[in-house]
Design an enzyme around this catalytic site. Structure first.
Site, mmCIF file in Angstrom:
data_model
loop_
_atom_site.group_PDB
_atom_site.id
_atom_site.type_symbol
_atom_site.label_atom_id
_atom_site.label_comp_id
_atom_site.label_asym_id
_atom_site.label_seq_id
_atom_site.Cartn_x
_atom_site.Cartn_y
_atom_site.Cartn_z
ATOM 1 C CG HIS B 102 -4.491 -16.521 1.408
ATOM 2 N ND1 HIS B 102 -4.574 -17.878 1.166
ATOM 3 C CD2 HIS B 102 -3.978 -15.976 0.278
ATOM 4 C CE1 HIS B 102 -4.144 -18.132 -0.060
ATOM 5 N NE2 HIS B 102 -3.768 -16.998 -0.625
ATOM 6 C CG ASP B 104 -8.032 -19.042 2.185
ATOM 7 O OD1 ASP B 104 -7.363 -18.066 2.598
ATOM 8 O OD2 ASP B 104 -8.611 -19.047 1.076
ATOM 9 C CG ASP B 135 -2.032 -19.648 -3.461
ATOM 10 O OD1 ASP B 135 -2.168 -18.623 -2.776
ATOM 11 O OD2 ASP B 135 -2.844 -20.000 -4.328
ATOM 12 C CD GLU B 169 -6.372 -14.851 -2.174
ATOM 13 O OE1 GLU B 169 -6.207 -14.046 -3.111
ATOM 14 O OE2 GLU B 169 -6.294 -16.095 -2.331
ATOM 15 C CD GLU B 170 -6.470 -19.690 -3.108
ATOM 16 O OE1 GLU B 170 -7.003 -19.468 -4.216
ATOM 17 O OE2 GLU B 170 -5.244 -19.667 -2.939
ATOM 18 C CD GLU B 193 -1.785 -14.145 -3.238
ATOM 19 O OE1 GLU B 193 -1.246 -15.120 -3.797
ATOM 20 O OE2 GLU B 193 -2.909 -14.184 -2.720
ATOM 21 C CG HIS B 399 -4.892 -22.560 -7.614
ATOM 22 N ND1 HIS B 399 -6.114 -21.994 -7.861
ATOM 23 C CD2 HIS B 399 -4.394 -21.908 -6.545
ATOM 24 C CE1 HIS B 399 -6.327 -21.018 -6.980
ATOM 25 N NE2 HIS B 399 -5.281 -20.958 -6.176
#
Lengths: 428, 428
Positions: B102, B104, B135, B169-170, B193, B399
């Site tokens: 992903h 995003d 990520d 995805e997030e 991932e 994150h």
């Protein structure tokens, strides 16, 4: 009514309750939030009304750059503009009495919780509903209509009666400070806060504080790798709750005349955390938490000592936690910093107001201390003016949805204020 | 390196790490936050890159009105536009392998906590820093450069290799859902991932929830007349912490092959409250509190049963409190609703990837379950495509500030992905 004096009776009969309700309605419709333009608009409205009443009216732009340098200055809101308004009646050959009321109000909160729209006055069940109806546009209306009744009855006061309409009470009292510093002081003052018509020669202090709790972010799926600021807030919250319990238990043990005025309250010196903000993302461990609250201070208590007591309670709780020991939470004192204040319960102002209330209602006046911070402290401490709190309505209805004031209370307050002015200032 | 096959060696030697870092740098510089315009820009950038690589590229506008009707749809963000991008290589006479990544990313948070600016890639200490570097733009770069190496070595795959570049995805996986529903499925898929290069045939579930706690406002000076939503949150928070402990203790007792993949974690099914918002004014008792969190769900656990368990824990705690019994807190399920997913640990995809990793590193592959929710569930559950998570980097750095990925990890991941494609799809 035990009022037999014909002049007093004439004044009481001249009270225009319909006019008072119309004035209050106009004022509620001006959203005079602290620092917003409505605050100036409300003051302009009151000033124009006082002019029409035939008062000499002092209206001035408050110089905040100057005011901010005063040690008693306290405000949460940055203001571009603020007006001072004082209407003066009477001859000035006798004692000066002040009625002081603020036009600023707190936000309406979630409007869906209101029965009626907050920004218009609605009369229902014998109450006036609306933001500010109680706190304290209602009290201000009573003060102004007491003065109007004296004029309408053709009575001239020997002393002076000052009507101080102020801003900024909710966020620290900048308006009353500016008014006092401009020289508008007197021999007695009544701040028309909602005291349930009790007479309050004492006002507790209230200090705003901010608690900042650090954590460490991590993805929520490995939350044990982070430190939740929400989790770390819990023991600090408990420590503050415990501190409140200890302070109020200690206050109950005191037996001086002022402490006796606080007997009715289970928590005269409440510590309330009103705001908590933590984290930014549901699945991220919160890396900071900010809590804001108010901290009640007893009459006679040293403000610095009270602040230190809270800081020490937080520090002690932090010491008990390995993370907080290394990453200490911070305490800031901000916004409203209300000192306590009091005058002797046997002061002539207290006695005169109590007698006026008793003559109005055929019931004895109740003397009591108030637990909320108010502008009384600035009149007493900075203006050297003996002051009480006395006004219509119940503070329990303030700062919440469906703020309201009983019309019966408005009537009694106006009568009591009118009689007090006649007796305190004398008749020419 | 235990790779002796000359074709495999040629492919591995063709891997262009400098090109990969440049591509990753370009992609980090596009702030592809969920629902923001950068999300489309990043997809356009990847699509153009895949075109230059000689792939057939399917680029399409996602029809969100249509997609929203699918039961597996989940999103926290309203989008005006979203692009699907799939590059297809190989002849199609053998098995189809998918690499899924992903573009995003989550917000940068407090940028002052970052060593380097979040929206540009900075290389330091053997790492690439930047929001999304880990990520999971890093993993996506590995997938694309594995395919490029196969092409540059002049190798033609017998089966098909699909590179799925996805959005959303997030905030719930709308991009992979759209991709699967467009028919881009296969015989095996690797979601790149950050698994620390472990091979994950299982992915836990994660459900976003919102807890709304009612209080009753009152002036802070009479806080005992109100009900603090902050105070009432405390027993609910404890109940959720206890629920987490009980669920994870129960999971440790399970001994099936999937549960064994979660042995390393102290809290494989974490319950994290990431956000708390309460109150509006320091001296007003908070009348509402809203908490938002993520709730880990075990592989094989029924989502509805898991949701009910949390709702019941909240309801039970509420029953123990007189106020909450009368004013029950509410639980909402919103945003990311990630089902768990798994495939057997002896599936050929797992074995092929494990062998490729072992041959690349001379070290045995580690099989493990992942605790975070990811798009694997959509490929397995909706696309009927056996899927693993495997990629470079450590999710602990996701994150949060200073997100980063080790360049050494990028190299190993690219080599492993290239070998896996050669072996899974076969060589023409």
């Amino acid at each position: 009514m035990m009022v037999t004096d014909p002049v007093e009776r004439a004044v009481i009969e001249a009270i225009d309750i319909d006019g008072l309700l119309a004035f209050l309605g106009d004022l509620v419709a001006i959203p005079s939030l602290d620092g917003a333009s409505g605050e100036v608009a409300a003051q302009e409205y009151v000033a124009a009304f006082l002019e029409r009443l035939g008062c000499k009216v002092d209206v001035w732009e408050i110089d905040f750059d100057e005011l901010r340098r005063h040690p008693a200055f306290s405000a949460e809101v940055e203001r571009k503009r603020g007006l001072g308004v004082v209407g003066v009646g009477g001859l000035g050959n006798g004692p000066t009495l002040i009625f002081n009321g603020h036009v600023d109000v707190v936000p309406a909160g979630d409007e869906s919780l209101w029965r009626f729209p907050p920004w218009q006055a609605t009369i229902a069940d014998g109450y006036v509903y609306g933001r500010g109806a109680l706190d304290m546009k209602g009290g201000l209306a009573c003060a102004i209509f007491a003065a109007q009744a004296i004029r309408d009855a053709g009575v001239q006061l020997r002393g002076r009666l000052l009507i101080q309409s102020v801003i900024g009470e909710e966020d620290g009292g900048c308006g009353t400070l500016a008014t006092v510093l401009r020289g508008h002081t007197g021999d007695g003052a009544i701040v028309v806060e909602p005291t349930e018509l009790r007479i309050a020669p004492a006002q507790a202090g209230a200090l705003n504080f901010r608690l900042m709790v650090p954590g460490a972010a991590a993805h929520g799926c490995v939350r044990e790798e982070g430190i939740s600021a929400i989790e770390k807030f819990m023991p600090l919250y408990r420590a503050l709750t415990d501190l409140e319990a200890i302070r109020n238990a200690a206050a109950r043990l005191r037996d001086d005349p002022i402490s006796q005025l606080y007997r009715r309250y289970s928590l005269p010196y409440a510590l309330c955390i009103g705001v908590v903000r933590a984290g930014e993302w549901a699945s991220t461990v919160a890396e900071t938490l900010v809590a804001e609250g108010r901290y009640g201070v007893a009459v006679g208590e040293d403000l610095e000592a009270a602040r230190r007591m809270l800081e020490e309670a937080v520090a002690r709780a932090a010491q008990a936690d390995p993370w907080l020991r290394e990453h200490p939470p911070r305490v800031e004192w901000w916004g409203g910093q209300f000192a306590p204040a009091s005058i002797p319960a046997d002061h002539p102002l207290v006695q005169t107001t109590a007698a006026a209330f008793a003559d109005t209602t055929n019931a004895p006046a109740i003397l009591e201390g108030m637990t909320y911070g108010a502008d009384m402290r600035l009149l007493v401490n900075e203006g050297r003016t003996p002051t009480i709190l006395f006004g219509p309505g119940d503070v329990r209805n303030a700062h919440r949805p469906n703020e309201r004031i009983a019309i019966a209370d408005l009537r009694i307050a106006t009568q009591t204020l009118a009689l007090t002015a006649l007796r305190f200032c004398g008749i020419a």
